[in-house]
Design a protein around this motif. Sequence first.
Motif, PDB file in Angstrom:
ATOM      1  N   THR A   3       0.816  -1.212   0.000  1.00  0.00           N
ATOM      2  CA  THR A   3       0.000   0.000   0.000  1.00  0.00           C
ATOM      3  C   THR A   3       0.853   1.266   0.000  1.00  0.00           C
ATOM      4  OG1 THR A   3      -1.714  -1.211   1.199  1.00  0.00           O
ATOM      5  CG2 THR A   3      -1.883   1.178   1.175  1.00  0.00           C
ATOM      6  N   GLU A   4       1.955   1.274   0.767  1.00  0.00           N
ATOM      7  CA  GLU A   4       2.802   2.462   0.844  1.00  0.00           C
ATOM      8  C   GLU A   4       3.388   2.799  -0.526  1.00  0.00           C
ATOM      9  OE1 GLU A   4       2.848  -0.050   2.916  1.00  0.00           O
ATOM     10  OE2 GLU A   4       2.218   0.849   4.805  1.00  0.00           O
ATOM     11  N   GLU A   5       3.829   1.769  -1.267  1.00  0.00           N
ATOM     12  CA  GLU A   5       4.368   1.994  -2.606  1.00  0.00           C
ATOM     13  C   GLU A   5       3.279   2.509  -3.546  1.00  0.00           C
ATOM     14  OE1 GLU A   5       5.917  -1.764  -3.713  1.00  0.00           O
ATOM     15  OE2 GLU A   5       7.816  -1.503  -2.665  1.00  0.00           O
ATOM     16  N   TYR A   6       2.087   1.980  -3.363  1.00  0.00           N
ATOM     17  CA  TYR A   6       0.950   2.356  -4.202  1.00  0.00           C
ATOM     18  C   TYR A   6       0.624   3.834  -4.058  1.00  0.00           C
ATOM     19  CZ  TYR A   6      -4.023   2.202  -5.685  1.00  0.00           C
ATOM     20  OH  TYR A   6      -5.232   2.409  -6.281  1.00  0.00           O
ATOM     21  N   TYR A   7       0.508   4.298  -2.828  1.00  0.00           N
ATOM     22  CA  TYR A   7       0.187   5.704  -2.618  1.00  0.00           C
ATOM     23  C   TYR A   7       1.346   6.610  -3.024  1.00  0.00           C
ATOM     24  CZ  TYR A   7      -4.186   4.467  -0.352  1.00  0.00           C
ATOM     25  OH  TYR A   7      -5.455   3.993  -0.101  1.00  0.00           O
ATOM     26  N   SER A   8       2.570   6.122  -2.872  1.00  0.00           N
ATOM     27  CA  SER A   8       3.722   6.896  -3.342  1.00  0.00           C
ATOM     28  C   SER A   8       3.695   7.020  -4.858  1.00  0.00           C
ATOM     29  CB  SER A   8       5.027   6.224  -2.891  1.00  0.00           C
ATOM     30  OG  SER A   8       5.164   6.244  -1.487  1.00  0.00           O
ATOM     31  N   SER A  11       1.134   9.662  -5.747  1.00  0.00           N
ATOM     32  CA  SER A  11       1.645  11.006  -5.465  1.00  0.00           C
ATOM     33  C   SER A  11       2.678  11.432  -6.490  1.00  0.00           C
ATOM     34  CB  SER A  11       2.253  11.057  -4.059  1.00  0.00           C
ATOM     35  OG  SER A  11       1.273  10.833  -3.072  1.00  0.00           O
ATOM     36  N   ALA A  12       3.543  10.502  -6.891  1.00  0.00           N
ATOM     37  CA  ALA A  12       4.578  10.821  -7.870  1.00  0.00           C
ATOM     38  C   ALA A  12       3.966  11.194  -9.217  1.00  0.00           C
ATOM     39  CB  ALA A  12       5.529   9.637  -8.036  1.00  0.00           C
ATOM     40  N   HIS A 228      -0.445   0.470 -15.199  1.00  0.00           N
ATOM     41  CA  HIS A 228      -1.127   0.782 -16.451  1.00  0.00           C
ATOM     42  C   HIS A 228      -2.485   1.426 -16.176  1.00  0.00           C
ATOM     43  CE1 HIS A 228      -2.229   0.374 -20.690  1.00  0.00           C
ATOM     44  NE2 HIS A 228      -3.420  -0.015 -20.263  1.00  0.00           N
ATOM     45  N   CYS A 229      -3.198   0.900 -15.208  1.00  0.00           N
ATOM     46  CA  CYS A 229      -4.486   1.476 -14.849  1.00  0.00           C
ATOM     47  C   CYS A 229      -4.327   2.905 -14.340  1.00  0.00           C
ATOM     48  CB  CYS A 229      -5.197   0.610 -13.810  1.00  0.00           C
ATOM     49  SG  CYS A 229      -5.853  -0.934 -14.467  1.00  0.00           S
ATOM     50  N   LEU A 230      -3.288   3.154 -13.563  1.00  0.00           N
ATOM     51  CA  LEU A 230      -3.048   4.517 -13.098  1.00  0.00           C
ATOM     52  C   LEU A 230      -2.801   5.454 -14.281  1.00  0.00           C
ATOM     53  CD1 LEU A 230      -0.798   3.996  -9.932  1.00  0.00           C
ATOM     54  CD2 LEU A 230      -3.167   4.792 -10.001  1.00  0.00           C
ATOM     55  N   SER A 231      -2.119   4.954 -15.309  1.00  0.00           N
ATOM     56  CA  SER A 231      -1.896   5.784 -16.492  1.00  0.00           C
ATOM     57  C   SER A 231      -3.202   6.072 -17.221  1.00  0.00           C
ATOM     58  CB  SER A 231      -0.905   5.102 -17.442  1.00  0.00           C
ATOM     59  OG  SER A 231      -1.472   3.969 -18.068  1.00  0.00           O
ATOM     60  N   CYS A 232      -4.239   5.274 -16.919  1.00  0.00           N
ATOM     61  CA  CYS A 232      -5.577   5.487 -17.476  1.00  0.00           C
ATOM     62  C   CYS A 232      -6.510   6.160 -16.480  1.00  0.00           C
ATOM     63  CB  CYS A 232      -6.177   4.154 -17.934  1.00  0.00           C
ATOM     64  SG  CYS A 232      -5.251   3.319 -19.241  1.00  0.00           S
ATOM     65  N   ASN A 233      -5.917   6.738 -15.414  1.00  0.00           N
ATOM     66  CA  ASN A 233      -6.667   7.468 -14.372  1.00  0.00           C
ATOM     67  C   ASN A 233      -7.625   6.560 -13.603  1.00  0.00           C
ATOM     68  OD1 ASN A 233      -5.304   9.693 -15.305  1.00  0.00           O
ATOM     69  ND2 ASN A 233      -7.059  10.547 -16.417  1.00  0.00           N
TER      70      ASN A 233
END
Length: 265
Positions: A3-8, A11-12, A228-233
């Motif tokens: 989870t910590e890596e995910y939220y980082s 944020s990045a 990849h999903c994050l790159s798709c918002n």
Amino acid sequence: MITEEYYSEISARFGEIKRARGTFLYTEKGVRLTDMYLENGRAILGWGNGNGTNGTGAFLKIKNIINRGLTGSFETDFQKQLDKAVSDLLRAECRALVYFDTAKAEKAALSFSTRLVKYVPWVGLVHENEIVKDFECVLITPPLPWTDNLYVLAVRNDITALFYPERVSGAILGGLSRSIYDLIAELPCRGEKNWFLYDVYLKEYFTREGPYLYPKMQEKDYDDFVKHCLSCNIAISPDYNVPSIIPYGADKGVFTLLKNNPWKV
């Protein structure tokens, strides 16, 4: 991905989260993320936590109780309210015990029963991935996106045992009881007709059970899919073993970027 890596990672890419509403996270860089992790299900009613995705019932109740000064560890009538809320949810007379630690909550549950039964909204009572009907006690993750380590253990009143609950302020007890009543009110309002609408966009990547989405790809590829999903918002569950959740009430257009840019191993 932990989870910590995910939220980082979020944020990045997008900066800090400046606002959360319904199933969306609004970021410092002006990007709206569709939240399908929902704080590991604690925000399954939506950020705001009340009837519907944009309600604020539980937090309004917490605010009102805080204004009355009921933030201490002394006894209040909100314990009785929480007892009644979990009893109404499970349709059995229960006593509600609150814990702030996963290990303590599970240890307490196993002191009352030989099996660990959990309540999963829109699924029911689950023990080792099997649905059960009877119980001695039930571990509930409350639909209150306040903290990631707050649990309610509902113990049947007909069990004779000594109770050693943690001391909890009236504000937290009141917020918990309201969040459970919000869930009770919402249970009949959501169903298959609300969830299957998104299958056309998600069935290639997930197996869906009710509102819960289990990844089809191998675990070794999952972190790449999360990014990849994050790159798709889209913010899905960072943990391969924790299901993502259908973003109830979101327009299907939130998956346009994923549709136009499908993920491939």
